[in-house]
Write a protein that holds these residues in place. Structure first.
Motif, PDB file in Angstrom:
ATOM      1  N   GLY A  17       0.817  -1.214   0.000  1.00  0.00           N
ATOM      2  CA  GLY A  17       0.000   0.000   0.000  1.00  0.00           C
ATOM      3  C   GLY A  17       0.843   1.253   0.000  1.00  0.00           C
ATOM      4  O   GLY A  17       0.554   2.220  -0.722  1.00  0.00           O
ATOM      5  N   SER A  18       1.911   1.244   0.785  1.00  0.00           N
ATOM      6  CA  SER A  18       2.795   2.412   0.813  1.00  0.00           C
ATOM      7  C   SER A  18       3.629   2.497  -0.456  1.00  0.00           C
ATOM      8  O   SER A  18       3.939   3.594  -0.933  1.00  0.00           O
ATOM      9  N   GLU A  19       3.998   1.349  -1.028  1.00  0.00           N
ATOM     10  CA  GLU A  19       4.729   1.387  -2.294  1.00  0.00           C
ATOM     11  C   GLU A  19       3.861   1.990  -3.394  1.00  0.00           C
ATOM     12  O   GLU A  19       4.344   2.773  -4.218  1.00  0.00           O
ATOM     13  N   TYR A  20       2.587   1.631  -3.384  1.00  0.00           N
ATOM     14  CA  TYR A  20       1.685   2.203  -4.386  1.00  0.00           C
ATOM     15  C   TYR A  20       1.547   3.709  -4.181  1.00  0.00           C
ATOM     16  O   TYR A  20       1.566   4.486  -5.139  1.00  0.00           O
ATOM     17  N   TYR A  21       1.412   4.139  -2.912  1.00  0.00           N
ATOM     18  CA  TYR A  21       1.313   5.575  -2.647  1.00  0.00           C
ATOM     19  C   TYR A  21       2.580   6.289  -3.106  1.00  0.00           C
ATOM     20  O   TYR A  21       2.514   7.374  -3.702  1.00  0.00           O
ATOM     21  N   ALA A  22       3.738   5.712  -2.838  1.00  0.00           N
ATOM     22  CA  ALA A  22       4.988   6.350  -3.236  1.00  0.00           C
ATOM     23  C   ALA A  22       5.078   6.512  -4.750  1.00  0.00           C
ATOM     24  O   ALA A  22       5.661   7.489  -5.248  1.00  0.00           O
ATOM     25  N   ALA A  23       4.509   5.549  -5.484  1.00  0.00           N
ATOM     26  CA  ALA A  23       4.522   5.632  -6.949  1.00  0.00           C
ATOM     27  C   ALA A  23       3.372   6.484  -7.489  1.00  0.00           C
ATOM     28  O   ALA A  23       3.445   6.977  -8.621  1.00  0.00           O
ATOM     29  N   ASN A  24       2.334   6.661  -6.679  1.00  0.00           N
ATOM     30  CA  ASN A  24       1.148   7.422  -7.098  1.00  0.00           C
ATOM     31  C   ASN A  24       0.725   8.361  -5.967  1.00  0.00           C
ATOM     32  O   ASN A  24      -0.370   8.242  -5.419  1.00  0.00           O
ATOM     33  N   PRO A  25       1.578   9.315  -5.618  1.00  0.00           N
ATOM     34  CA  PRO A  25       1.300  10.139  -4.430  1.00  0.00           C
ATOM     35  C   PRO A  25       0.092  11.044  -4.624  1.00  0.00           C
ATOM     36  O   PRO A  25      -0.115  11.617  -5.695  1.00  0.00           O
ATOM     37  N   LEU A  26      -0.688  11.152  -3.568  1.00  0.00           N
ATOM     38  CA  LEU A  26      -1.832  12.072  -3.578  1.00  0.00           C
ATOM     39  C   LEU A  26      -1.391  13.497  -3.294  1.00  0.00           C
ATOM     40  O   LEU A  26      -2.104  14.449  -3.625  1.00  0.00           O
ATOM     41  N   TYR A  27      -0.220  13.641  -2.657  1.00  0.00           N
ATOM     42  CA  TYR A  27       0.349  14.949  -2.324  1.00  0.00           C
ATOM     43  C   TYR A  27       1.804  14.920  -2.771  1.00  0.00           C
ATOM     44  O   TYR A  27       2.479  13.903  -2.597  1.00  0.00           O
ATOM     45  N   PRO A  28       2.310  15.995  -3.359  1.00  0.00           N
ATOM     46  CA  PRO A  28       3.630  15.963  -3.983  1.00  0.00           C
ATOM     47  C   PRO A  28       4.726  15.479  -3.031  1.00  0.00           C
ATOM     48  O   PRO A  28       4.859  15.977  -1.911  1.00  0.00           O
ATOM     49  N   LEU A  29       5.510  14.511  -3.483  1.00  0.00           N
ATOM     50  CA  LEU A  29       6.581  13.974  -2.644  1.00  0.00           C
ATOM     51  C   LEU A  29       7.637  15.032  -2.351  1.00  0.00           C
ATOM     52  O   LEU A  29       8.208  15.064  -1.259  1.00  0.00           O
ATOM     53  N   GLY A  30       7.904  15.915  -3.330  1.00  0.00           N
ATOM     54  CA  GLY A  30       8.904  16.954  -3.130  1.00  0.00           C
ATOM     55  C   GLY A  30       8.530  17.941  -2.054  1.00  0.00           C
ATOM     56  O   GLY A  30       9.402  18.610  -1.480  1.00  0.00           O
ATOM     57  N   LYS A  31       7.231  18.047  -1.768  1.00  0.00           N
ATOM     58  CA  LYS A  31       6.758  18.954  -0.721  1.00  0.00           C
ATOM     59  C   LYS A  31       6.193  18.194   0.477  1.00  0.00           C
ATOM     60  O   LYS A  31       5.475  18.772   1.296  1.00  0.00           O
ATOM     61  N   THR A  32       6.524  16.921   0.565  1.00  0.00           N
ATOM     62  CA  THR A  32       6.208  16.159   1.772  1.00  0.00           C
ATOM     63  C   THR A  32       7.362  16.347   2.747  1.00  0.00           C
ATOM     64  O   THR A  32       8.505  15.968   2.465  1.00  0.00           O
ATOM     65  N   VAL A  33       7.092  16.974   3.874  1.00  0.00           N
ATOM     66  CA  VAL A  33       8.129  17.360   4.831  1.00  0.00           C
ATOM     67  C   VAL A  33       8.801  16.127   5.428  1.00  0.00           C
ATOM     68  O   VAL A  33      10.024  16.068   5.571  1.00  0.00           O
ATOM     69  N   GLY A  34       8.008  15.144   5.796  1.00  0.00           N
ATOM     70  CA  GLY A  34       8.540  13.939   6.401  1.00  0.00           C
ATOM     71  C   GLY A  34       7.426  12.959   6.687  1.00  0.00           C
ATOM     72  O   GLY A  34       6.243  13.309   6.683  1.00  0.00           O
ATOM     73  N   VAL A  35       7.812  11.719   6.941  1.00  0.00           N
ATOM     74  CA  VAL A  35       6.877  10.636   7.237  1.00  0.00           C
ATOM     75  C   VAL A  35       7.164  10.102   8.632  1.00  0.00           C
ATOM     76  O   VAL A  35       8.306   9.745   8.951  1.00  0.00           O
ATOM     77  N   LEU A  36       6.116  10.031   9.457  1.00  0.00           N
ATOM     78  CA  LEU A  36       6.199   9.482  10.814  1.00  0.00           C
ATOM     79  C   LEU A  36       5.326   8.239  10.856  1.00  0.00           C
ATOM     80  O   LEU A  36       4.102   8.325  10.903  1.00  0.00           O
ATOM     81  N   ASN A  37       5.957   7.080  10.826  1.00  0.00           N
ATOM     82  CA  ASN A  37       5.235   5.812  10.742  1.00  0.00           C
ATOM     83  C   ASN A  37       5.184   5.134  12.108  1.00  0.00           C
ATOM     84  O   ASN A  37       6.132   5.220  12.889  1.00  0.00           O
ATOM     85  N   THR A  38       4.071   4.477  12.389  1.00  0.00           N
ATOM     86  CA  THR A  38       3.949   3.710  13.631  1.00  0.00           C
ATOM     87  C   THR A  38       3.517   2.284  13.297  1.00  0.00           C
ATOM     88  O   THR A  38       2.530   2.072  12.614  1.00  0.00           O
ATOM     89  N   ASP A  39       4.276   1.322  13.804  1.00  0.00           N
ATOM     90  CA  ASP A  39       4.037  -0.091  13.511  1.00  0.00           C
ATOM     91  C   ASP A  39       4.411  -0.908  14.737  1.00  0.00           C
ATOM     92  O   ASP A  39       5.573  -0.946  15.130  1.00  0.00           O
ATOM     93  N   SER A  40       3.414  -1.518  15.355  1.00  0.00           N
ATOM     94  CA  SER A  40       3.623  -2.379  16.534  1.00  0.00           C
ATOM     95  C   SER A  40       4.181  -1.579  17.705  1.00  0.00           C
ATOM     96  O   SER A  40       5.370  -1.625  18.012  1.00  0.00           O
ATOM     97  N   MET A  41       3.300  -0.872  18.387  1.00  0.00           N
ATOM     98  CA  MET A  41       3.712   0.017  19.464  1.00  0.00           C
ATOM     99  C   MET A  41       3.697  -0.695  20.814  1.00  0.00           C
ATOM    100  O   MET A  41       3.119  -1.781  20.963  1.00  0.00           O
ATOM    101  N   GLY A  42       4.326  -0.055  21.796  1.00  0.00           N
ATOM    102  CA  GLY A  42       4.467  -0.665  23.113  1.00  0.00           C
ATOM    103  C   GLY A  42       3.188  -0.584  23.932  1.00  0.00           C
ATOM    104  O   GLY A  42       2.573   0.481  24.028  1.00  0.00           O
ATOM    105  N   VAL A  43       2.796  -1.701  24.523  1.00  0.00           N
ATOM    106  CA  VAL A  43       1.586  -1.746  25.351  1.00  0.00           C
ATOM    107  C   VAL A  43       1.906  -2.342  26.725  1.00  0.00           C
ATOM    108  O   VAL A  43       1.062  -2.993  27.338  1.00  0.00           O
TER     109      VAL A  43
END
Length: 560
Positions: A390-416
């Motif tokens: 899903g993220s690979e598809y977004y990277a190839a078909n961005p809804l918002y310009p990648l050049g003006k994307t400031v940064g990505v903050l991803n969360t995957d499997s957080m501490g509980v």
């Protein structure tokens, strides 16, 4: 360059210019800060990780239920639809076309040794993936097998495991991870896994070599997970993005084999597993033709389906064309083979209902406060468990310009498991976004700890990686392991137990004993970083020696 002293110490001399900073515009008057609620975080995880959501597999009734839940929560939080434009208006989703492949029936798999055929049981000695190279039928009998070491071709490191050997039509047997893994030093940077160590790379390289198949040898330590994880992840429905030439990325057969089976293949060829592994660590290694053949016969039900990324938006007030992107994957493994207790639902509560929970509550926090100068986008992606699709598809078909994307903050499997004194990111990284995170963490009394297990290849195993490959500064946040209650010893014990007993297994279920106070702290830190980026004029970058710097620099003109 703006690398804080604390960050320099933490990342141990990860040198290179990492960000560009200009004066920050005055912030809007502060409102009462949003209070992240552990009960709300727990509730999302309990719902999404319940049996009713059937493990959240793409292209299933559970996907429809999951997407509807996230859309409803985004809307209630106050987000705008941020997905694809239909009839001049943005929707809540981005359609993601995927190739879906299932074995129509259990494939017949075997090896031929000394004139004898040894049948293999799918899920036991071998885990063969349904083909995603476009084939609907696999039919090969007694195909020659070749051991190719770690299966690495890295000219920039002076390394070539293939040595020009013609491997077209052969089945390649490879070790997992890098040649440096056990020795801790060498041409691949020591213990930390490079992309050459990932099974995804090994399949890709096998396709480039024209191989009929690639079989990765499983060992728990270099793989960083046990055989149960391999079996559960590779014997169910397979997906890939729709490619113009899928055979260029995937050989006909992709799979894993147990170490014991590999040892039998080597013994039949007059050598041993240990001898072959030792040889593979040397730069002068040459492929070894095995005295064995491989058989695979099976039919696949392959079709193109459409899954969905879910997208929420908070438009910026003065720079709406610049975006800060929060991401998490909503999918898990769905319904698969039952475990010893008869449970066939792979709930994925920790992985990754926790990340989606944080995403929803982060959206609620931003929506409750004055609009930021830059836009903030909340992206829940599909099919991460099938290869970050899903993220690979977004990277190839961005809804918002990648050049003006400031940064990505991803969360995957957080501490509980309660509050932590520290925090981390997946893998090693060299970028200004990390320095920002370290500085914001220090303000909250928390310290950054580099990934304690870079040998697991964490940087390549979550959705920030696909964004990094196209140059966007991206990190995947990791909850701390030095717990307030029990310290590092308890944190490490919990992580080890989870990997062995719950990771990609039916027992990854919500528990009333979980303590979400640590997730509250993590969400606060991620919020502080997002606010800093969304209300500032900073453009973080990769360090000068980062492999992702060139891709980011190509879009520098977009940020002037």
């Amino acid at each position: 360059m703006r690398l804080s002293r604390l960050s320099l110490i933490a990342v141990a001399a990860l040198a290179g210019t990492a960000c560009t900073t200009v004066a920050t515009a005055p912030l809007a008057p502060a409102a009462a800060p949003f209070q992240f609620d552990p009960a709300a975080l727990s509730q999302h995880v309990q719902v999404l990780g319940s049996d009713a959501f059937e493990g959240r597999a793409p292209n299933s009734p559970a996907e429809q239920k999951t997407v509807a839940y996230i859309v409803d929560q985004f809307a209630k939080a106050g987000l705008h639809p941020g997905g694809a434009v239909v009839d001049g208006r943005r929707t809540w989703t981005q359609p993601v076309p995927l190739l879906q492949s299932n074995w129509a029936a259990t494939p017949h798999l075997a090896v031929h040794i000394g004139g004898q055929q040894i049948d293999l049981t799918q899920g036991n000695e071998i885990a063969a993936r349904a083909p995603t190279n476009g084939d609907k039928q696999i039919a090969m009998t007694d195909v020659p097998m070749v051991f190719v070491g770690y299966g690495v071709k890295a000219p920039e490191r002076g390394w070539d495991d293939f040595k020009g050997m013609d491997l077209k039509g052969k089945v390649l047997v490879m070790l997992v991870n890098d040649p440096d893994f056990e020795g801790g030093e060498g041409d691949f940077g020591g213990k930390a896994m490079t992309y050459y160590g990932r099974w995804t790379y090994k399949y890709e390289e096998g396709a480039r070599q024209g191989a009929a198949g690639v079989l990765v040898i499983h060992e728990t330590e270099p793989a960083s997970y046990g055989w149960a994880t391999v079996k559960n992840s590779n014997t169910n429905t397979m997906f890939d993005i729709v490619r113009a030439d899928p055979k260029a990325e995937h050989p006909p057969v992709e799979g894993w084999i147990q170490r014991d089976l590999a040892a039998k293949l080597f013994e039949a060829s007059g050598t041993t597993f240990d001898a072959m592994k030792a040889a593979a660590k040397r730069k002068d290694f040459r492929p070894v033709a095995l005295k064995a053949g491989f058989t695979a016969h099976g039919n696949a039900d392959a079709q193109v389906i459409t899954s969905q990324n879910v997208v929420g938006l908070l438009p910026g007030t003065t720079h709406p064309d610049e975006t800060v992107l929060y991401t998490a994957h909503w999918d898990h493994l769905g319904i698969g083979q039952p475990d010893a207790n008869g449970d066939a639902i792979y709930n994925g509560a920790l992985d990754n209902a926790t990340g989606i929970s944080q995403l929803i509550e982060q959206a609620r926090a931003f929506a409750s406060e004055p609009r930021t100068q830059r836009s903030v986008v909340f992206l829940a992606v599909t099919a991460e468990e099938k290869g970050l699709l899903g993220s690979e598809y977004y990277a190839a078909n961005p809804l918002y310009p990648l050049g003006k994307t400031v940064g990505v903050l991803n969360t995957d499997s957080m501490g509980v498991f309660g509050q932590a004194k520290d925090f981390s990111i997946s893998g090693t990284a060299k970028l200004g976004l990390l320095d920002d995170l370290v500085e914001e963490g220090a303000k909250l009394g928390r310290t950054f700890t580099p990934d304690r297990h870079p040998e697991t290849g964490g940087f390549y195993r979550s959705d920030h990686f696909t964004m990094a490959k196209v140059g966007v500064p991206a990190i995947s946040f990791k909850s701390g392991g030095d717990l307030v209650n029990g310290g590092l010893a308890r944190g490490e014990a919990i992580a080890k137990d989870y990997t062995a007993k719950r990771y990609h297994q039916p027992d990854d279920e919500w528990s009333p004993d979980w303590d979400f106070s640590g997730m509250v702290d993590d969400a606060r830190l991620l919020h502080a970083l997002g606010m800093r980026l969304a209300n500032g004029r900073e453009w973080p970058n990769w360090s000068a020696d980062s492999e992702f710097r060139a891709a980011r620099d190509k879009s520098a003109g977009d940020r002037r």
